[in-house]
Enzyme design. Structure first.
Site, mmCIF file in Angstrom:
data_model
loop_
_atom_site.group_PDB
_atom_site.id
_atom_site.type_symbol
_atom_site.label_atom_id
_atom_site.label_comp_id
_atom_site.label_asym_id
_atom_site.label_seq_id
_atom_site.Cartn_x
_atom_site.Cartn_y
_atom_site.Cartn_z
ATOM 1 N N ASP A 198 46.175 -44.376 -80.103
ATOM 2 C CA ASP A 198 45.265 -45.320 -79.438
ATOM 3 C C ASP A 198 43.878 -45.101 -80.027
ATOM 4 O OD1 ASP A 198 44.296 -47.185 -77.471
ATOM 5 O OD2 ASP A 198 43.483 -45.487 -76.371
ATOM 6 N N SER A 199 42.978 -46.039 -79.758
ATOM 7 C CA SER A 199 41.596 -45.881 -80.196
ATOM 8 C C SER A 199 40.938 -44.674 -79.521
ATOM 9 C CB SER A 199 40.808 -47.136 -79.836
ATOM 10 O OG SER A 199 40.960 -47.406 -78.448
ATOM 11 N N TYR A 234 37.741 -49.745 -80.427
ATOM 12 C CA TYR A 234 38.255 -50.651 -81.450
ATOM 13 C C TYR A 234 38.042 -52.103 -80.990
ATOM 14 C CZ TYR A 234 41.091 -47.050 -83.964
ATOM 15 O OH TYR A 234 41.533 -45.974 -84.695
ATOM 16 N N GLY A 235 37.939 -52.286 -79.682
ATOM 17 C CA GLY A 235 37.975 -53.623 -79.085
ATOM 18 C C GLY A 235 36.836 -54.552 -79.446
ATOM 19 N N CYS A 261 47.507 -48.883 -78.404
ATOM 20 C CA CYS A 261 46.269 -49.664 -78.321
ATOM 21 C C CYS A 261 46.574 -51.152 -78.502
ATOM 22 C CB CYS A 261 45.325 -49.187 -79.417
ATOM 23 S SG CYS A 261 43.766 -50.057 -79.474
ATOM 24 N N ASN A 262 46.176 -51.960 -77.520
ATOM 25 C CA ASN A 262 46.415 -53.407 -77.600
ATOM 26 C C ASN A 262 45.660 -54.015 -78.773
ATOM 27 O OD1 ASN A 262 47.739 -54.624 -74.814
ATOM 28 N ND2 ASN A 262 46.807 -52.615 -74.578
ATOM 29 N N THR A 263 44.460 -53.519 -79.013
ATOM 30 C CA THR A 263 43.640 -54.069 -80.088
ATOM 31 C C THR A 263 44.291 -53.764 -81.440
ATOM 32 O OG1 THR A 263 41.703 -53.691 -78.698
ATOM 33 C CG2 THR A 263 41.294 -54.137 -81.015
ATOM 34 N N GLU A 307 36.021 -45.925 -67.799
ATOM 35 C CA GLU A 307 35.603 -44.640 -68.365
ATOM 36 C C GLU A 307 34.534 -43.969 -67.508
ATOM 37 O OE1 GLU A 307 35.104 -44.928 -72.617
ATOM 38 O OE2 GLU A 307 37.256 -45.313 -72.823
ATOM 39 N N CYS A 355 45.319 -54.394 -72.129
ATOM 40 C CA CYS A 355 44.420 -53.316 -72.581
ATOM 41 C C CYS A 355 44.874 -52.020 -71.925
ATOM 42 C CB CYS A 355 42.975 -53.641 -72.193
ATOM 43 S SG CYS A 355 41.810 -52.315 -72.580
ATOM 44 N N THR A 356 44.766 -50.942 -72.692
ATOM 45 C CA THR A 356 45.209 -49.629 -72.198
ATOM 46 C C THR A 356 44.553 -49.232 -70.871
ATOM 47 O OG1 THR A 356 43.494 -48.739 -73.644
ATOM 48 C CG2 THR A 356 45.779 -48.583 -74.417
ATOM 49 N N HIS A 357 43.299 -49.639 -70.694
ATOM 50 C CA HIS A 357 42.534 -49.162 -69.532
ATOM 51 C C HIS A 357 42.837 -49.927 -68.242
ATOM 52 C CE1 HIS A 357 40.362 -47.266 -72.746
ATOM 53 N NE2 HIS A 357 39.446 -46.755 -71.949
#
Ligand code: DGL
Length: 280
Positions: A14-15, A46-47, A77-79, A155, A187-189
């Site tokens: 992931d980023s 990365y997004g 990572c989705n991006t 975050e 998105c991961t978050h």
């Protein structure tokens, strides 16, 4: 991939630390695989970066994981999945699973006909979910929205804060007006904001989390091995090892991260013909 191997080794990148939401789902489903997690924490996010840079960084991440002898690669990572998947598949010849296809499949399987997609600006700009959903079901209607503030809010640890709810109401208003039946968290978050997002969208909208659906795809590929038990090893590599990332990682994982190492991804690699540097 050798399905009869007792301990399949899965590389996941992931980023940064958000991909731990995907790792966590895989760990829940697959108690046997050895996992190597790589977070490119030195170069996130990365997004907001260009496609070219996301592809270059992703190739470097995959190259590092390949050097650890992985049998399968998961792009958490989705991006990175949105921009780099075809390039990764061309460069590395092991099974490679991204989150976009599995998340899209889950949304269609759940009966989605009017599907909202939220993600980083680069993910939404790529149109990756739109393409994947239409490839699966050409008459599906897709309504996309970039939600750039969601990543920093998570975050900051404001996953249940009233400010986050206000931001969510603002971002999700268009999607709400479009009367979607399904919302894909691209998105991961975002799984950490599921509570607030579900509250804003209302009970009539299904929330699909691409982390969970990706874990199911991985488990299906590993087959029977996914339920075999043995002592699992989990190693974490981060390109910047600041305590903030450890704190966040443990928040995402819900337990202590052990075996954490720092890695320099900016090494000279003739295979991928790239230099380390900032976005162009
Ligand atoms: N991991 C990224 C994603 O899933 C979010 C964080 C970033 O922008 O790097 O798209």
């Amino acid at each position: 991939m050798d399905k009869d191997k007792d301990n399949v080794r899965i590389g996941i990148f992931d980023s940064g630390i958000g991909g731990i939401t995907v790792l966590k789902e895989i760990l829940d489903l697959i108690p046997c695989a050895d996992m190597i997690y790589l977070g490119d924490s030195a170069r996130l996010p990365y997004g907001t970066k260009s496609s070219k840079t996301i592809i270059r960084y992703s190739l470097q991440c995959a190259d590092f994981l390949m050097s650890k002898g992985i049998d399968m690669l998961v792009v958490a990572c989705n991006t990175a999945s949105s921009h780099a998947l075809p390039f990764l598949k061309e460069a590395f010849h092991i099974p490679i699973i991204g989150v976009v296809e599995s998340g899209s499949q889950a949304a269609i399987d759940a009966g989605g006909r009017r599907i909202g997609v939220i993600g980083t600006p680069s993910t939404i700009k790529s149109g990756s979910y739109d393409k994947a959903l239409h490839a699966l079901k050409p008459d599906v209607q897709v309504f996309s929205k970039a939600c750039p503030l969601f990543v920093p809010l998570v975050e900051e640890g404001w996953c249940e804060d009233s400010i986050t709810e206000q931001v969510a109401r603002r971002y999700l208003d268009d999607i709400l007006q479009s009367e979607v039946d399904t919302l894909l968290l691209g998105c991961t978050h975002y799984p950490l904001l599921k509570g607030i997002i579900a509250k804003v969208m209302g009970s009539g909208v299904r929330i699909i989390d691409s982390a969970r659906s990706t874990a199911h795809v991985v488990s299906g590929l590993i087959g029977e091995n996914s339920s075999r038990k043995h002592d699992q090893s989990i190693d974490y590599f981060l390109s910047d090892l600041s305590p903030v990332f450890i704190r966040l990682g443990e928040l995402f994982l819900g337990k202590r991260m052990e075996h954490v190492y720092e890695v320099d991804l900016c090494y000279n690699d003739s295979n991928i013909n790239s230099e380390c540097g900032n976005a162009v």
